[in-house]
Motif scaffolding. Structure first.
Motif, mmCIF file in Angstrom:
data_model
loop_
_atom_site.group_PDB
_atom_site.id
_atom_site.type_symbol
_atom_site.label_atom_id
_atom_site.label_comp_id
_atom_site.label_asym_id
_atom_site.label_seq_id
_atom_site.Cartn_x
_atom_site.Cartn_y
_atom_site.Cartn_z
ATOM 1 N N ASP A 45 -3.240 10.009 2.058
ATOM 2 C CA ASP A 45 -3.703 10.068 3.444
ATOM 3 C C ASP A 45 -3.179 8.859 4.221
ATOM 4 O OD1 ASP A 45 -6.978 9.604 2.087
ATOM 5 O OD2 ASP A 45 -5.374 8.135 2.314
ATOM 6 N N GLY A 46 -3.064 9.052 5.487
ATOM 7 C CA GLY A 46 -2.517 8.003 6.352
ATOM 8 C C GLY A 46 -2.306 8.585 7.726
ATOM 9 N N TYR A 47 -1.893 7.728 8.644
ATOM 10 C CA TYR A 47 -1.753 8.199 10.026
ATOM 11 C C TYR A 47 -0.348 7.991 10.577
ATOM 12 C CZ TYR A 47 -6.772 8.333 9.722
ATOM 13 O OH TYR A 47 -8.037 8.625 9.327
ATOM 14 N N GLY A 48 0.540 7.477 9.742
ATOM 15 C CA GLY A 48 1.889 7.223 10.247
ATOM 16 C C GLY A 48 1.928 6.035 11.191
ATOM 17 N N LEU A 49 1.000 5.077 10.996
ATOM 18 C CA LEU A 49 0.976 3.909 11.884
ATOM 19 C C LEU A 49 1.368 2.614 11.170
ATOM 20 C CD1 LEU A 49 -2.272 4.553 13.956
ATOM 21 C CD2 LEU A 49 0.057 4.599 14.784
ATOM 22 N N GLY A 50 1.268 2.614 9.829
ATOM 23 C CA GLY A 50 1.494 1.386 9.063
ATOM 24 C C GLY A 50 2.852 0.762 9.331
ATOM 25 N N LEU A 51 3.918 1.563 9.202
ATOM 26 C CA LEU A 51 5.262 0.997 9.358
ATOM 27 C C LEU A 51 5.538 0.577 10.803
ATOM 28 C CD1 LEU A 51 7.511 3.174 7.025
ATOM 29 C CD2 LEU A 51 6.672 0.850 6.670
ATOM 30 N N SER A 52 4.883 1.272 11.735
ATOM 31 C CA SER A 52 5.054 0.901 13.133
ATOM 32 C C SER A 52 4.452 -0.497 13.384
ATOM 33 C CB SER A 52 4.376 1.972 13.976
ATOM 34 O OG SER A 52 4.304 1.601 15.273
ATOM 35 N N ILE A 53 3.280 -0.739 12.777
ATOM 36 C CA ILE A 53 2.649 -2.069 12.881
ATOM 37 C C ILE A 53 3.532 -3.103 12.180
ATOM 38 C CG2 ILE A 53 0.632 -3.451 12.211
ATOM 39 C CD1 ILE A 53 -1.030 -0.852 12.483
ATOM 40 N N ILE A 59 8.450 8.793 -4.586
ATOM 41 C CA ILE A 59 8.983 10.057 -4.044
ATOM 42 C C ILE A 59 10.204 9.861 -3.144
ATOM 43 C CG2 ILE A 59 6.703 11.183 -4.150
ATOM 44 C CD1 ILE A 59 6.578 10.912 -1.068
ATOM 45 N N GLY A 60 10.417 8.662 -2.630
ATOM 46 C CA GLY A 60 11.562 8.382 -1.755
ATOM 47 C C GLY A 60 11.430 9.067 -0.394
ATOM 48 N N ILE A 61 12.422 8.843 0.452
ATOM 49 C CA ILE A 61 12.379 9.393 1.824
ATOM 50 C C ILE A 61 13.686 10.152 2.079
ATOM 51 C CG2 ILE A 61 12.100 8.803 4.278
ATOM 52 C CD1 ILE A 61 10.965 6.066 3.237
ATOM 53 N N ARG A 64 5.001 10.898 10.178
ATOM 54 C CA ARG A 64 4.792 11.025 8.740
ATOM 55 C C ARG A 64 5.797 12.051 8.229
ATOM 56 N NH1 ARG A 64 -0.450 11.750 6.039
ATOM 57 N NH2 ARG A 64 0.378 10.045 4.785
ATOM 58 N N ALA A 65 6.518 11.687 7.176
ATOM 59 C CA ALA A 65 7.474 12.644 6.611
ATOM 60 C C ALA A 65 6.677 13.799 5.997
ATOM 61 C CB ALA A 65 8.320 11.947 5.564
ATOM 62 N N ASP A 66 7.290 14.991 5.973
ATOM 63 C CA ASP A 66 6.571 16.167 5.472
ATOM 64 C C ASP A 66 6.047 15.973 4.064
ATOM 65 O OD1 ASP A 66 6.824 17.486 7.758
ATOM 66 O OD2 ASP A 66 8.640 18.579 7.191
ATOM 67 N N ASP A 94 0.845 -1.218 0.000
ATOM 68 C CA ASP A 94 0.000 0.000 0.000
ATOM 69 C C ASP A 94 0.869 1.252 0.000
ATOM 70 O OD1 ASP A 94 -2.313 -1.358 -0.093
ATOM 71 O OD2 ASP A 94 -2.977 -0.932 1.951
ATOM 72 N N ASN A 95 1.909 1.227 0.828
ATOM 73 C CA ASN A 95 2.818 2.387 0.863
ATOM 74 C C ASN A 95 3.520 2.572 -0.470
ATOM 75 O OD1 ASN A 95 2.291 3.216 3.422
ATOM 76 N ND2 ASN A 95 4.152 2.409 4.353
ATOM 77 N N ALA A 96 3.990 1.453 -1.038
ATOM 78 C CA ALA A 96 4.693 1.541 -2.324
ATOM 79 C C ALA A 96 3.776 2.179 -3.375
ATOM 80 C CB ALA A 96 5.142 0.150 -2.758
HETATM 81 P P1 ADP Z 1 1.492 6.480 6.457
HETATM 82 O O1 ADP Z 1 1.899 5.920 5.144
HETATM 83 O O2 ADP Z 1 0.112 6.159 6.826
HETATM 84 O O3 ADP Z 1 1.822 7.935 6.602
HETATM 85 P P2 ADP Z 1 3.483 4.699 7.550
HETATM 86 O O4 ADP Z 1 3.815 4.370 8.965
HETATM 87 O O5 ADP Z 1 3.119 3.568 6.655
HETATM 88 O O6 ADP Z 1 2.360 5.798 7.607
HETATM 89 O O7 ADP Z 1 4.745 5.434 6.927
HETATM 90 C C1 ADP Z 1 5.399 6.447 7.673
HETATM 91 C C2 ADP Z 1 6.027 7.445 6.714
HETATM 92 O O8 ADP Z 1 7.098 6.821 5.997
HETATM 93 C C3 ADP Z 1 5.088 7.917 5.646
HETATM 94 O O9 ADP Z 1 4.340 9.032 6.075
HETATM 95 C C4 ADP Z 1 6.039 8.307 4.530
HETATM 96 O O10 ADP Z 1 6.541 9.587 4.749
HETATM 97 C C5 ADP Z 1 7.177 7.316 4.686
HETATM 98 N N1 ADP Z 1 7.071 6.186 3.728
HETATM 99 C C6 ADP Z 1 6.657 4.937 4.007
HETATM 100 N N2 ADP Z 1 6.729 4.136 2.932
HETATM 101 C C7 ADP Z 1 7.198 4.911 1.933
HETATM 102 C C8 ADP Z 1 7.513 4.685 0.543
HETATM 103 N N3 ADP Z 1 7.370 3.487 -0.023
HETATM 104 N N4 ADP Z 1 8.001 5.733 -0.168
HETATM 105 C C9 ADP Z 1 8.188 6.934 0.415
HETATM 106 N N5 ADP Z 1 7.917 7.228 1.690
HETATM 107 C C10 ADP Z 1 7.436 6.233 2.454
#
Ligand code: ADP
Length: 343
Positions: free
Chosen positions: A299-307, A272-274, A288-290, A240-242
């Motif tokens: 949209d998202g809550y910044g919880l996915g990667l933590s889970i 977009i990368g990080i 959540r990165a800016d 989903d993030n990808a």
């Molecule tokens: P969410 O995606 O709901 O904001 P996540 O916990 O999944 O929350 O991700 C945290 C942050 O990491 C995201 O807000 C985004 O900035 C960054 N991120 C995660 N996956 C990617 C990705 N594949 N490419 C770029 N940035 C990512």
């Protein structure tokens, strides 16, 4: 609150140490006093000159040459002073040590409580936004005297969107809570990682289709011991993030491989990368990165990667990320092929 608890704990530690020390001192005092009394009395008895030719029963008995009671009292006083000094020194040293130890004991608990508070505050904040929007829309519509069926329908649709957001957030929160409280207690079974990834790709196709994104899955059947529901949740989060952070018409590559102990799968996107400054925090709750905040489509809550991190850790694995802004990101998960029975 923790300053008070630290003082209380310090007092308990000191009380225990001092009780042992005082009891020990009393025993030493009694032992030494008795021994001294016996010695002084023994020294006070002297043998008079003896006639060696006489048999033992007829020799002169020992003579009491005077027993110095004051000597015994003086020695007892000296012992008491020394024991009091030793106990005072123990009190000071143990007090300082106990204060330090109490601090160390309470530190992790304090950290956990702080984290919990921050979590509740963040969760309430995230819940408040859609709830406020929902309330405002309903209030404005109720004041509208010309509200017709068409407008009411639009309002309901908009309300439904907010309710969806609240539902998604509560699902995330429940998931996070579940993995944090049941770490390493998930029921494991033998699963094929390839077919889990395949199913995840299948489910994500409609989302990918909207952005004209192509997903490719490389690899073959690979059996590991894992919890299938959590694994598919993990794969869904990464995929989903990808998709979310890919550009329109992009590509996503899922790769699966193994060595003799580990299975590794990666999700690579060219989106977009990080930024390097965000990388250390992306696995934190609510981070959540800016770049992802500023775009409303992500949209998202910044919880996915933590889970995701919690799931990987409950499988005794590792999740890593490599990313370059405007080039793309690769998330790699390494999981043991077999789970230890005793972990
Ligand atoms: P969410 O995606 O709901 O904001 P996540 O916990 O999944 O929350 O991700 C945290 C942050 O990491 C995201 O807000 C985004 O900035 C960054 N991120 C995660 N996956 C990617 C990705 N594949 N490419 C770029 N940035 C990512």
């Amino acid at each position: 609150m923790f300053a008070k608890a630290r003082l209380k704990l310090t007092l308990w530690y000191v009380l225990i140490i001092m009780s042992v020390s005082v009891l020990f001192s009393l025993a030493v005092y009694h032992g030494l006093s008795a021994e001294l009394g016996r010695n002084i009395r023994h020294v006070s008895l002297r043998m008079p000159p003896q006639n060696e030719l006489l048999p033992l029963p007829f020799r002169a008995p020992p003579v009491l040459i005077g027993f110095e009671e004051s000597l015994l009292t003086e020695s007892k006083e000296r012992i008491t002073i020394e024991l009091v000094l030793i106990n005072t020194a123990i009190l000071i040293v143990s007090g300082l040590a106990a204060f330090f130890l109490a601090g160390r004991t309470l530190k992790p608990i304090e950290k956990m409580v702080e984290e919990q508070k921050r979590f509740v505050a963040d969760a309430s904040h995230e819940l408040r936004t859609p709830l406020t929007a929902l309330k405002t829309e309903i209030e404005v519509s109720l004041r509208d005297k010309k509200l017709n069926l068409h407008r009411a329908r639009d309002l309901l649709l908009s309300n439904l969107e907010e309710v969806d957001k609240i539902q998604a957030l509560t699902n995330y929160l429940l998931s996070l809570g579940r993995y944090q409280t049941s770490q390493a207690k998930l029921p494991f079974e033998t699963v094929d990682l390839h077919s889990i990834l395949d199913e995840t790709v299948e489910k994500a196709q409609s989302l990918a289709y909207e952005k004209k994104i192509t997903i490719r899955l490389d690899g073959k059947a690979l059996k590991i011991q894992a919890n299938p529901t959590s694994l598919s949740e993990l794969a869904t989060i990464l995929l989903d993030n990808a998709i979310k952070y890919s550009h329109q018409g992009g590509n996503i590559l899922l790769k699966l491989r193994s060595d003799h102990k580990y299975a590794a799968f990666s999700a690579q996107d060219f989106g977009i990368g990080i930024k390097p400054s965000d990388l250390p925090y992306i696995f934190d709750r609510f981070y959540r990165a800016d770049a992802s905040r500023s775009k409303d489509q992500t949209d998202g809550y910044g919880l996915g990667l933590s889970i995701a991190k919690n799931i990987v850790e409950s499988h005794h694995g590792k999740i890593t990320v490599e990313s370059t802004p405007n080039v793309g990101s690769t998330f790699t998960v390494r999981l043991p092929l077999k789970q230890s029975k005793y972990s």
